[in-house]
Design a protein around this motif. Sequence first.
Motif, PDB file in Angstrom:
ATOM      1  N   ARG A  56       0.876  -1.046   0.048  1.00 26.45           N
ATOM      2  CA  ARG A  56       0.058  -0.046  -0.101  1.00 26.45           C
ATOM      3  C   ARG A  56       0.925   1.307   0.080  1.00 26.45           C
ATOM      4  O   ARG A  56       1.841   1.274   0.804  1.00 26.45           O
ATOM      5  N   VAL A  57       0.560   2.191  -0.733  1.00 28.16           N
ATOM      6  CA  VAL A  57       1.208   3.477  -0.789  1.00 28.16           C
ATOM      7  C   VAL A  57       0.926   4.296   0.493  1.00 28.16           C
ATOM      8  O   VAL A  57      -0.419   4.631   0.871  1.00 28.16           O
ATOM      9  N   VAL A  58       2.105   4.797   1.178  1.00 26.76           N
ATOM     10  CA  VAL A  58       1.883   5.657   2.309  1.00 26.76           C
ATOM     11  C   VAL A  58       2.466   7.208   2.115  1.00 26.76           C
ATOM     12  O   VAL A  58       3.398   7.149   1.355  1.00 26.76           O
TER      13      VAL A  58
ATOM     14  N   PHE B 242       8.564   6.546  -8.961  1.00 28.62           N
ATOM     15  CA  PHE B 242       7.526   6.665  -9.974  1.00 28.62           C
ATOM     16  C   PHE B 242       8.115   7.891 -10.790  1.00 28.62           C
ATOM     17  O   PHE B 242       9.357   8.614 -10.642  1.00 28.62           O
ATOM     18  N   ILE B 243       7.105   8.572 -11.453  1.00 31.65           N
ATOM     19  CA  ILE B 243       7.304  10.023 -11.882  1.00 31.65           C
ATOM     20  C   ILE B 243       7.675  10.813 -10.693  1.00 31.65           C
ATOM     21  O   ILE B 243       8.206  11.488 -10.870  1.00 31.65           O
ATOM     22  N   GLU B 244       7.037  10.244  -9.561  1.00 28.85           N
ATOM     23  CA  GLU B 244       7.137  11.016  -8.479  1.00 28.85           C
ATOM     24  C   GLU B 244       7.755  10.028  -7.305  1.00 28.85           C
ATOM     25  O   GLU B 244       7.321   8.889  -7.606  1.00 28.85           O
ATOM     26  N   ARG B 245       7.964  10.459  -6.461  1.00 26.49           N
ATOM     27  CA  ARG B 245       8.434   9.482  -5.298  1.00 26.49           C
ATOM     28  C   ARG B 245       7.453   9.335  -4.393  1.00 26.49           C
ATOM     29  O   ARG B 245       6.721  10.409  -3.683  1.00 26.49           O
TER      30      ARG B 245
END
Length: 153
Positions: A63-65, A88-91
């Motif tokens: 899960r992204v947190v 990702f394109i963003e961290r």
Amino acid sequence: MPSVRTDADDLVVPLHVEELSVTRRRVVGQTVRISTATHEREQLVDEELTHHLVEIERVAVGRVVDSVPPVREEGDVTIVPIVQEVVFIERRLVLKEEVHMRRVRVTTRHTETVTLREQEAVITRNAPGQPAIADDPQSLDDKSTTLLQEQQT
């Protein structure tokens, strides 16, 4: 001693007089030996022993947190979060997995034979004139033997 006259003009002359003289002297009496004897005995110890085991379970989350979650406890389970940075394109932080640790109480029976020591006093009296030597010198602990003599006055 002077002579003594009585009423009838009898003359009494003492021929012998006894006197008492008291003196004291020490006489050795019985010899007393006090020693300690150590006996060993086996005793079975049977007690319950309690210890704790830690069970480890790895739980996949994925899960992204936004931030690293704190270590937390849920009942008797301690949860330690493990995070991984993924580009990702963003961290973003992705909660990769959690480690769940549960305390489990385990009771087992422990049996062991132990040796216990016990001391007792052994008192031996010897009449006057007898040597103060034990019949069985192996049965006495020489380090703690004390000899006393009773004095008669």
